[in-house]
Design a protein around this motif. Structure first.
Motif, short mmCIF file in Angstrom:
data_model
loop_
_atom_site.label_atom_id
_atom_site.label_comp_id
_atom_site.label_asym_id
_atom_site.label_seq_id
_atom_site.Cartn_x
_atom_site.Cartn_y
_atom_site.Cartn_z
N ILE A 1 -7.80 0.95 0.03
CA ILE A 1 -7.05 -0.13 0.70
C ILE A 1 -6.34 -1.00 -0.34
O ILE A 1 -5.23 -1.48 -0.13
N ASN A 2 -6.95 -1.14 -1.51
CA ASN A 2 -6.34 -1.89 -2.60
C ASN A 2 -5.05 -1.22 -3.08
O ASN A 2 -4.02 -1.88 -3.28
N ILE A 3 -5.10 0.09 -3.23
CA ILE A 3 -3.92 0.83 -3.69
C ILE A 3 -2.84 0.85 -2.61
O ILE A 3 -1.65 0.70 -2.90
N VAL A 4 -3.26 1.01 -1.35
CA VAL A 4 -2.30 0.97 -0.24
C VAL A 4 -1.58 -0.38 -0.25
O VAL A 4 -0.35 -0.45 -0.12
N LEU A 5 -2.33 -1.45 -0.45
CA LEU A 5 -1.72 -2.79 -0.49
C LEU A 5 -0.71 -2.88 -1.64
O LEU A 5 0.37 -3.46 -1.46
N GLY A 6 -1.05 -2.29 -2.78
CA GLY A 6 -0.13 -2.31 -3.92
C GLY A 6 1.19 -1.64 -3.58
O GLY A 6 2.27 -2.12 -3.94
N LEU A 7 1.12 -0.52 -2.87
CA LEU A 7 2.34 0.20 -2.48
C LEU A 7 3.12 -0.57 -1.42
O LEU A 7 4.36 -0.62 -1.46
N VAL A 8 2.41 -1.17 -0.46
CA VAL A 8 3.09 -1.98 0.58
C VAL A 8 3.77 -3.18 -0.09
O VAL A 8 4.90 -3.53 0.23
N LYS A 9 3.06 -3.76 -1.03
CA LYS A 9 3.60 -4.90 -1.77
C LYS A 9 4.90 -4.51 -2.48
O LYS A 9 5.87 -5.27 -2.51
N GLU A 10 4.91 -3.30 -3.05
CA GLU A 10 6.11 -2.82 -3.75
C GLU A 10 7.28 -2.66 -2.78
O GLU A 10 8.41 -3.04 -3.08
N SER A 11 7.00 -2.09 -1.59
CA SER A 11 8.06 -1.92 -0.59
C SER A 11 8.56 -3.28 -0.12
O SER A 11 9.77 -3.49 0.06
N CYS A 12 7.64 -4.20 0.08
CA CYS A 12 8.03 -5.55 0.51
C CYS A 12 8.92 -6.20 -0.54
O CYS A 12 9.95 -6.80 -0.22
N SER A 13 8.50 -6.03 -1.79
CA SER A 13 9.25 -6.65 -2.89
C SER A 13 10.68 -6.11 -2.95
O SER A 13 11.63 -6.86 -3.16
N ALA A 14 10.82 -4.80 -2.73
CA ALA A 14 12.16 -4.19 -2.75
C ALA A 14 13.02 -4.69 -1.60
O ALA A 14 14.24 -4.53 -1.61
#
Lengths: 184, 138
Positions: free
Chosen positions: A117-130
């Motif tokens: 879930i931590n890694i999923v959040l990291g990827l979601v965070k990256e998409s949000c940031s973009a």
């Protein structure tokens, strides 16, 4: 899950749901070598599931507010993301990964869910940031227990995404504080 | 087998296991696992006392008690630890974190999730293909 709507029929945080779906699929494939198949998606409360293991993390948006010449970083919970499993699926997944028997509730199983879930959040965070949304990282929490459900006192809307992997089903729940909770 | 040794610092066993699998695939079998920066610090101090320095450190960023960045900075300011290559491994994927890690002395930065091949390339890049050559020659 035949009663589930298609993605196109949903209007709740459509972008966020898709980013989350992609993040979960990438994480499982790269980390565990599991190719996930998306079975369905729903915002109908009767479709939501009970779990035996879940990892839960808040979606916290970072923003700056100004007071005269000083900028303050503020953080606000905008939603919650949860990853839910039944006992058999998560035990098989973790046993397969570690190459040795993993018991219900031991550190490897709980830590495994936490890291996913931590890694999923990291990827979601990256998409949000973009897309102009700044999310912060949060420590996940885990729940172990027979047939538990994910609730939030501030729940605005909820989306359930169901996946199937070689070891069984798994579910993602996204809960927003309110419609359009994430602001660019 | 190579005598190079590795310190794996991550609060989650899943990532430590992924790193172990890559190390073993490359022929390395000397590694120690710890769960946070405080445990890592104790282990590094013991390695100095025993004159058994680590060849490389894999370091998670977000951990309880002492995070990876704090430990990285400590190592890089320590005369007996500063030359150990440290690979930061994190779910933080933005360039700010990468730059901060590299500027603080990290030899490399790997974003989670990663495939084993990526990790193996980083190990070989910083330590050379020692174990593979040794295996071919034996």
């Amino acid at each position: 899950m035949s009663a589930l709507k298609k993605i196109e029929e949903l209007n709740f945080e459509n972008e966020l749901s898709l980013w989350c779906e992609k993040a979960v699929m990438n994480t499982f494939e790269m980390l565990l070598g599991e190719k996930l198949i998306k079975i369905g998606m729903s915002s109908n409360p009767t479709d939501f599931k009970s779990y035996e293991v879940s990892g839960i993390v808040n979606l916290v948006q970072e923003s700056y507010t100004s007071s005269n010449e000083i900028n303050f970083l503020s953080e606000e919970i905008k939603g919650t993301m949860a990853l839910g499993f039944d006992r058999n699926t998560i035990i098989k997944l973790m046993t397969g990964f570690f190459g040795e028997p993993v018991e219900f509730g031991d550190e490897k199983l709980v830590g495994g869910v936490g890291e996913i879930i931590n890694i999923v959040l990291g990827l979601v965070k990256e998409s949000c940031s973009a897309n102009g949304i700044k999310l912060g990282m949060c420590l996940p929490v885990f729940v172990l227990g027979h047939n538990h459900n994910i609730f939030s006192s501030f729940a605005g809307q909820k989306v359930l995404i169901e996946f199937l992997c070689s070891k069984g089903p798994l579910y993602v729940e996204l809960i927003s504080v309110e419609r359009g909770g994430l602001k660019r | 087998m190579s005598q190079k040794s590795f310190l794996l610092v991550d609060d989650f066993p899943l990532i430590r296991t992924l790193i172990k699998k890559s190390l073993e695939k490359l022929g390395y079998d000397q590694y120690k696992e710890v769960r946070d920066g405080v445990e890592a610090l104790q282990e590094l101090e013991a390695s100095i006392s025993n004159s058994t320095p680590y060849s490389m450190i894999f370091l998670d960023w977000n951990m309880p008690r002492m995070n990876g960045l704090e430990l990285l900075k400590h190592c890089k300011s320590h005369p007996k630890l500063k030359n150990i290559p440290i690979i930061m491994i994190s779910a933080e994927r933005d360039s700010d974190h990468v730059i901060q890690a590299i500027n603080s002395g990290a030899a490399d930065y790997i974003m989670k999730p990663f495939v084993a091949l990526e990790l193996e390339k980083k190990i070989t890049k910083h330590l050379g293909p020692y174990s593979r050559l040794k295996k071919v020659g034996t």
